[in-house]
Scaffold this active site. Structure first.
Site, PDB file in Angstrom:
ATOM      1  N   ARG A  23       7.470 -13.396  35.573  1.00 32.38           N
ATOM      2  CA  ARG A  23       7.288 -12.710  34.675  1.00 32.38           C
ATOM      3  C   ARG A  23       7.967 -11.582  34.532  1.00 32.38           C
ATOM      4  O   ARG A  23       8.409 -10.378  35.496  1.00 32.38           O
ATOM      5  CB  ARG A  23       6.184 -12.909  33.888  1.00 32.38           C
ATOM      6  CG  ARG A  23       5.524 -11.840  32.945  1.00 32.38           C
ATOM      7  CD  ARG A  23       4.660 -12.500  32.407  1.00 32.38           C
ATOM      8  NE  ARG A  23       4.049 -13.941  31.948  1.00 32.38           N
ATOM      9  CZ  ARG A  23       3.198 -14.171  32.361  1.00 32.38           C
ATOM     10  NH1 ARG A  23       2.583 -14.310  33.079  1.00 32.38           N
ATOM     11  NH2 ARG A  23       2.958 -16.182  32.558  1.00 32.38           N
ATOM     12  N   ASP A 105      -0.733 -18.214  40.423  1.00 31.05           N
ATOM     13  CA  ASP A 105      -1.932 -18.946  40.083  1.00 31.05           C
ATOM     14  C   ASP A 105      -2.993 -18.595  39.456  1.00 31.05           C
ATOM     15  O   ASP A 105      -3.222 -18.630  38.374  1.00 31.05           O
ATOM     16  CB  ASP A 105      -1.331 -20.710  40.053  1.00 31.05           C
ATOM     17  CG  ASP A 105      -0.487 -20.536  40.073  1.00 31.05           C
ATOM     18  OD1 ASP A 105       1.202 -20.388  39.947  1.00 31.05           O
ATOM     19  OD2 ASP A 105       0.337 -21.265  41.245  1.00 31.05           O
ATOM     20  N   GLU A 123      -3.610 -25.265  37.387  1.00 26.42           N
ATOM     21  CA  GLU A 123      -2.280 -24.894  37.815  1.00 26.42           C
ATOM     22  C   GLU A 123      -2.073 -24.806  39.689  1.00 26.42           C
ATOM     23  O   GLU A 123      -1.047 -25.012  39.999  1.00 26.42           O
ATOM     24  CB  GLU A 123      -2.132 -23.823  37.135  1.00 26.42           C
ATOM     25  CG  GLU A 123      -0.185 -23.038  37.119  1.00 26.42           C
ATOM     26  CD  GLU A 123      -0.341 -21.981  36.221  1.00 26.42           C
ATOM     27  OE1 GLU A 123       0.732 -20.974  35.891  1.00 26.42           O
ATOM     28  OE2 GLU A 123      -1.803 -21.491  35.699  1.00 26.42           O
TER      29      GLU A 123
END
Length: 176
Positions: A23, A105, A123
């Protein structure tokens, strides 16, 4: 590692353990920077996901990155109080106009009343196996979850009562 300058606009780059970009936050104003610490502020900044999708943050945020701690903290100023989103991550580096870190995560969401929840454990387990996180990293990350919970409970560091308000005030002076 270079040190950004106060007032400079930088990007924030989040990576995964395997080196892939996760991101990117397009624009964050540096409010304080030392060898070990970067505090930044942003509001309605464009965020680009690894698949190319983009979205815009909804509220002002103060971002806290430390070069010796395995987490970063985002304090979001909403109408009903300050919410914190804590990423368990590698310590940051500043490189080519961006703060960069590896996102591991696990996240802790903290509510205005300082209650919190640990997120994304499934995750984390999936990626730990997929990307072969070394055992030493696994131990460091879990220790830092505990340290973060201690800071939340004690209201220390970025969770101190006036921390976000102080830096948001400084952010507003830079925004003009």
């Amino acid at each position: 590692m270079s040190i950004p300058t106060e007032g400079e606009s930088i990007q924030i780059h989040s990576y995964k353990h395997d080196g892939h970009i996760h991101r990117v936050w397009e624009e964050t104003v540096v409010l304080k920077a030392t060898n070990n610490l970067v505090i930044g502020g942003n509001d309605r900044t464009i965020v680009t996901e690894s698949d190319g999708r983009t979205w815009i943050t909804r509220e002002p945020a103060i971002c806290y990155f430390h070069a010796k701690q395995w987490f970063n903290i985002i304090g979001m100023l909403r109408t009903d109080g300050i919410y914190y989103y804590c990423n368990i991550s590698s310590p940051f580096v500043h490189d080519q106009g961006a703060v960069k870190y590896i996102d591991y995560d696990l996240d802790i969401k903290v509510f205005p009343d300082m209650t919190y929840i640990l997120l994304d454990e499934d995750e984390y387990e999936q990626h730990r196996k997929q990307m072969n996180y070394p055992e030493v990293i696994d131990k460091i990350l879990k220790r830092n979850v505990d340290h973060l919970i201690y800071l939340i409970q004690q209201r220390k560091g970025p969770f101190a009562p006036d921390f976000i308000d102080k830096w948001y005030g400084k952010y507003l002076t830079h925004r003009g």
